[in-house]
Design a protein around this motif. Structure first.
Motif, mmCIF file in Angstrom:
data_model
loop_
_atom_site.group_PDB
_atom_site.id
_atom_site.type_symbol
_atom_site.label_atom_id
_atom_site.label_comp_id
_atom_site.label_asym_id
_atom_site.label_seq_id
_atom_site.Cartn_x
_atom_site.Cartn_y
_atom_site.Cartn_z
ATOM 1 N N UNK A 109 0.831 -1.209 0.000
ATOM 2 C CA UNK A 109 0.000 0.000 0.000
ATOM 3 C C UNK A 109 0.866 1.259 0.000
ATOM 4 N N UNK A 110 1.998 1.219 0.677
ATOM 5 C CA UNK A 110 2.889 2.375 0.733
ATOM 6 C C UNK A 110 3.550 2.658 -0.614
ATOM 7 N N UNK A 111 3.503 1.708 -1.515
ATOM 8 C CA UNK A 111 4.162 1.850 -2.815
ATOM 9 C C UNK A 111 3.159 1.956 -3.962
ATOM 10 N N UNK A 112 1.930 2.276 -3.642
ATOM 11 C CA UNK A 112 0.923 2.438 -4.677
ATOM 12 C C UNK A 112 1.199 3.669 -5.524
ATOM 13 N N UNK A 113 0.931 3.537 -6.801
ATOM 14 C CA UNK A 113 0.974 4.677 -7.712
ATOM 15 C C UNK A 113 -0.321 4.673 -8.513
ATOM 16 N N UNK A 118 -2.047 1.240 -9.665
ATOM 17 C CA UNK A 118 -3.376 0.974 -9.096
ATOM 18 C C UNK A 118 -4.393 0.720 -10.202
ATOM 19 N N UNK A 119 -4.325 1.486 -11.271
ATOM 20 C CA UNK A 119 -5.248 1.281 -12.396
ATOM 21 C C UNK A 119 -5.038 -0.102 -13.014
ATOM 22 N N UNK A 120 -3.772 -0.517 -13.148
ATOM 23 C CA UNK A 120 -3.473 -1.836 -13.712
ATOM 24 C C UNK A 120 -3.989 -2.937 -12.801
ATOM 25 N N UNK A 150 -4.428 -4.224 -3.655
ATOM 26 C CA UNK A 150 -5.592 -3.355 -3.449
ATOM 27 C C UNK A 150 -6.136 -3.435 -2.020
ATOM 28 N N UNK A 151 -5.573 -4.313 -1.202
ATOM 29 C CA UNK A 151 -6.013 -4.428 0.189
ATOM 30 C C UNK A 151 -7.279 -5.235 0.361
ATOM 31 N N UNK A 152 -7.703 -5.948 -0.683
ATOM 32 C CA UNK A 152 -8.930 -6.742 -0.588
ATOM 33 C C UNK A 152 -8.719 -8.034 0.195
ATOM 34 N N UNK A 153 -7.516 -8.585 0.116
ATOM 35 C CA UNK A 153 -7.166 -9.827 0.803
ATOM 36 C C UNK A 153 -5.760 -9.726 1.350
#
Length: 219
Positions: free
Chosen positions: A58-62, A66-68, A188-191
């Protein structure tokens, strides 16, 4: 010729090494999580590992990444899984592969029941401390979208892809799809990673066992 056919028809159906391996792995995962549920310290250790993994991603999201990942994770959405499932059943009906159809449906029912039952027992929450980017519902353990995706892909592989070279290639494709989809859901933090792992294991082991026993290559 008739004697050979009869002899072949009464041969005992075997799981083979890969089938036994996946079944043992699934039983081992279930036993492990029963131990985790009964031992608070073990559960805490797994939660910490999962939480740190999800937080690190999550700290490395761009925005681009994220769109991909959202596009990839769409395969595990309710609509995506429904399209894959119905497409597989439709092809089996059109080709009149009734044995494969019933095995596929039975495997899906068993996987859904196992995933639902374990989720109610574990009652594990979604990853904490991060923004969940995508739809989610219910408890996290096991990841039911990943379990269903694995089941559908194994059903397709063993009901529509010929045994031999093409199926071996198909196994690689299925593994790649599951790896990519699982990573996307964790990103995405879903699982959590262990949620994905458990879902994939039961989603492979159950339909693989079902096809090896009730719809082997010989029939």
């Amino acid at each position: 010729l008739r004697g050979r056919r009869i002899a072949g028809a009464i041969q005992p159906r075997r799981l083979r090494a890969s089938g036994r391996g996946w079944l043992i792995l699934a039983l081992g995962v279930v036993a492990f999580w029963i131990l985790v549920a009964a031992t608070g310290r073990a559960a805490l250790t797994v939660d910490v590992i999962d939480s740190r993994s999800v937080q690190w991603l999550a700290d490395r999201r761009t925005d681009v990444m994220t769109a991909v990942m959202k596009a990839i994770a769409a395969l595990t959405s309710a609509r995506g899984l429904q399209v894959l499932w119905l497409a597989n059943l439709l092809v089996l009906v059109l080709w009149r592969r009734w044995r494969h159809l019933f095995v596929a449906i039975g495997a899906m029912l068993v996987v859904s029941a196992v995933a639902e039952g374990v989720a109610e027992i574990m009652q594990r929450p979604r990853p904490l401390g991060v923004e969940i980017l995508g739809p989610w519902q219910g408890f996290a353990m096991p990841s039911r979208p990943m379990a269903v995706l694995a089941t559908v892909l194994v059903n397709i592989l063993y009901s529509l892809v010929p045994a031999g070279r093409w199926r071996r290639l198909g196994k690689g494709v299925v593994g790649f799809i599951l790896l990519l989809s699982g990573f996307a859901r964790v990103y995405l933090g879903q699982d959590g990673p262990s949620d994905v792992l458990f879902g994939v294991v039961i989603g492979i082991a159950i339909p693989l066992t079902a096809f090896r026993l009730f719809a082997p290559n010989e029939v």
